[in-house]
Write an enzyme that holds these catalytic residues in place. Sequence first.
Site, PDB file in Angstrom:
ATOM      1  N   HIS A 201      40.919 -43.928 -22.954  1.00  0.00           N
ATOM      2  CA  HIS A 201      40.242 -42.878 -22.200  1.00  0.00           C
ATOM      3  C   HIS A 201      41.142 -42.263 -21.145  1.00  0.00           C
ATOM      4  CE1 HIS A 201      36.337 -44.927 -23.519  1.00  0.00           C
ATOM      5  NE2 HIS A 201      36.643 -43.940 -24.313  1.00  0.00           N
ATOM      6  N   GLU A 443      29.979 -30.758 -45.177  1.00  0.00           N
ATOM      7  CA  GLU A 443      30.784 -31.920 -44.769  1.00  0.00           C
ATOM      8  C   GLU A 443      30.458 -33.161 -45.585  1.00  0.00           C
ATOM      9  OE1 GLU A 443      30.459 -32.411 -40.520  1.00  0.00           O
ATOM     10  OE2 GLU A 443      28.318 -32.052 -40.501  1.00  0.00           O
ATOM     11  N   ASP A 467      34.450 -34.862 -41.475  1.00  0.00           N
ATOM     12  CA  ASP A 467      33.519 -35.688 -42.242  1.00  0.00           C
ATOM     13  C   ASP A 467      33.713 -35.522 -43.740  1.00  0.00           C
ATOM     14  OD1 ASP A 467      31.965 -37.241 -40.467  1.00  0.00           O
ATOM     15  OD2 ASP A 467      31.063 -35.393 -39.719  1.00  0.00           O
ATOM     16  N   CYS A 514      35.837 -25.830 -39.393  1.00  0.00           N
ATOM     17  CA  CYS A 514      35.802 -26.170 -37.965  1.00  0.00           C
ATOM     18  C   CYS A 514      36.242 -27.612 -37.702  1.00  0.00           C
ATOM     19  CB  CYS A 514      34.412 -25.924 -37.382  1.00  0.00           C
ATOM     20  SG  CYS A 514      33.144 -26.956 -38.119  1.00  0.00           S
TER      21      CYS A 514
HETATM   22  C1  PEP Z   1      33.615 -32.218 -38.905  1.00  0.00           C
HETATM   23  O1  PEP Z   1      33.039 -33.188 -39.410  1.00  0.00           O
HETATM   24  O2  PEP Z   1      34.665 -31.729 -39.357  1.00  0.00           O
HETATM   25  C2  PEP Z   1      33.050 -31.583 -37.705  1.00  0.00           C
HETATM   26  C3  PEP Z   1      33.548 -30.466 -37.227  1.00  0.00           C
HETATM   27  O3  PEP Z   1      32.034 -32.238 -37.070  1.00  0.00           O
HETATM   28  P1  PEP Z   1      32.251 -33.519 -36.093  1.00  0.00           P
HETATM   29  O4  PEP Z   1      33.725 -33.730 -35.936  1.00  0.00           O
HETATM   30  O5  PEP Z   1      31.555 -33.158 -34.832  1.00  0.00           O
HETATM   31  O6  PEP Z   1      31.578 -34.595 -36.875  1.00  0.00           O
HETATM   32 MG    MG Z   2      31.011 -33.631 -38.761  1.00  0.00          MG
END
Ligand code: PEP
Ligand code: MG
Length: 592
Positions: A201, A443, A467, A514
């Site tokens: 952290h 995802e 994911d 994303c």
């Molecule tokens: C992902 O799974 O790529 C995503 C953007 O969501 P998170 O990282 O918040 O699970």
């Molecule tokens: Mg995700």
Amino acid sequence: MPAESQPKGEKSFRGIPVSAGVCRGKILVLGRTRPAVTRLQLTEAALAEEVNRLEKALVQTRHQILDIQHKVSQRMGAEEGSIFDAHLLVLEDRTLLDEVMRVIREQKVNAEHAFHTVAERYAATLSAIEDDYLRERATDMRDVTARVLNNLLGLEEETDLRHLKEPCIIVSHDLTPSNTAQLDKRKVLGFVTDVGSKTSHTAIMARSLRIPAVVGLKDVSGQLESGQYALLDGLNGVLIVNPTDQTLYEYGQLILRQATFQQRLNDLLAEPAVTLDGHRVLLNANIEQAADAEQVKANGAEGVGLFRTEYLFLNHERLPGEEQQYQSYREAAAALKPLPVVIRTLDLGGDKFLAHMTMPTELNPFLGWRAIRISLQERDIFRAQLRAILRASAEGNLKVMYPMISGLDELKQANALLEEYKAELRQEKVAFDENLEVGAMIETPSAAMVADSLAKRVKFFSIGTNDLIQYSLAVDRMNEKIAHLYEPTHPAIVRLIKTTVDAAHKHGVRVTVCGEMAGDPVLAPLLLGLGVDELSAAPSLVPPLKFLIRRLKLSEAQELGAFALECESAAEILARCQELAYAIAPGLFDNK
Ligand code: PEP
Ligand code: MG
């Protein structure tokens, strides 16, 4: 990095680089003083008062931590603030507290001694395990213990970094997150510690504060003295004590090159991300709270591609209600208008838990009660969130998307509920955007495989590669032992992205990525070559992405995409990605 020589007087220490940047100045070595704890034998009659004293100290500690958490969230962001959730959990740990109470009563000893002995035994057990995560929990426990002991003894904090007299490089055995949170950027040029890891952290906070930092330097704090002059290179993980003129000169050149390159990135802030052959790419940013809107604009992003709303929930003692959420979403929308802001509905579960909500203990939390699955069952929570988003959509620039959709039914159910809440608001004569666009995150491999069905019911897809990779390759994204198997360029991932893009485009649906892949300049061309329309990444990654895109030809990216679709090896695909990125934008990789 400048040549590695060891002239007389100059001494280098190598550690783990955790926060980039170079600084130089005087060293301040922090001692390892801990409050002295003595064992006092008490009478039976004094025990009730002793327990009372401990309870008061625990409440006082809780208030102090909440206060720090609040300040850190404001100053650095929601994610950094949530670090202190782990500290609050220590104070709520019934097993620990019951044992401390038992020691006080059975051994008839003072609260300081009981708390110190029990907590230190827990921390020692955790830190002896070869696991970064558990070691980090030991640090949390020691941080909280020191705070409780100081409160019991009526002492000031042992390491107060708020009132340093002159700018310095801090050298310490360890720095707790609470210490780091108090660092005054004007006085702390950088820091190094004997222990620590990249994911600790303290390291996360150093990156947030943009202070150069190196950890894991073994016993550096025992070898140095306050007042020595040093140069700290947070990119390469080196502390150079008594640097020679030659070293200082070489580093001066490096700093100059980095600054010139940063200026080149800054010059592009207002420019669009267009490839050399005229293809326009939308570059958005990922945020966790409305206050991050500043960073979105400062880095020249064209909107928010992912607002991770769970941090709003993780950072509060109670579930935030409709009104509180409305204020937050509206604030983000208003701050960025007319830029679009995509709000993702709650993505709890997996590794994100709430201290105030009972979550079942699951064998496979990432495959369990998570994200849209929770929202569809906990209707009150989903209703409050969707109504808050709808009301904020009256600003005109919001979109909404659902996380972890694994099939058509979930999407249909979520959309039906959205329509129900729209009808409620119409009835109540509350304004909202009738054209609010709805998207689905892709995802899970199943969502990618039925993307053509999903595409008929949404306006956009956002591929969550973090994911998608873990679920498709069956590789836990948190498990270091199998991190080598977590391959974004695995042919399966390449093909799933292509399947998703094709299905989307057939139905006029736009596709964003994303996940972390989108912010990696080595991998972004592959995504564009596979037909992805938009990228969304951490705000600070937007300028380097734009720099890269403006030096790329879409045709080159498409050739890379075509190669990847035919290729059978993740390593070969990655090598081709690297070859292209290094060739077109060496500046992004050079200045090290
Ligand atoms: C992902 O799974 O790529 C995503 C953007 O969501 P998170 O990282 O918040 O699970
Ligand atoms: Mg995700």
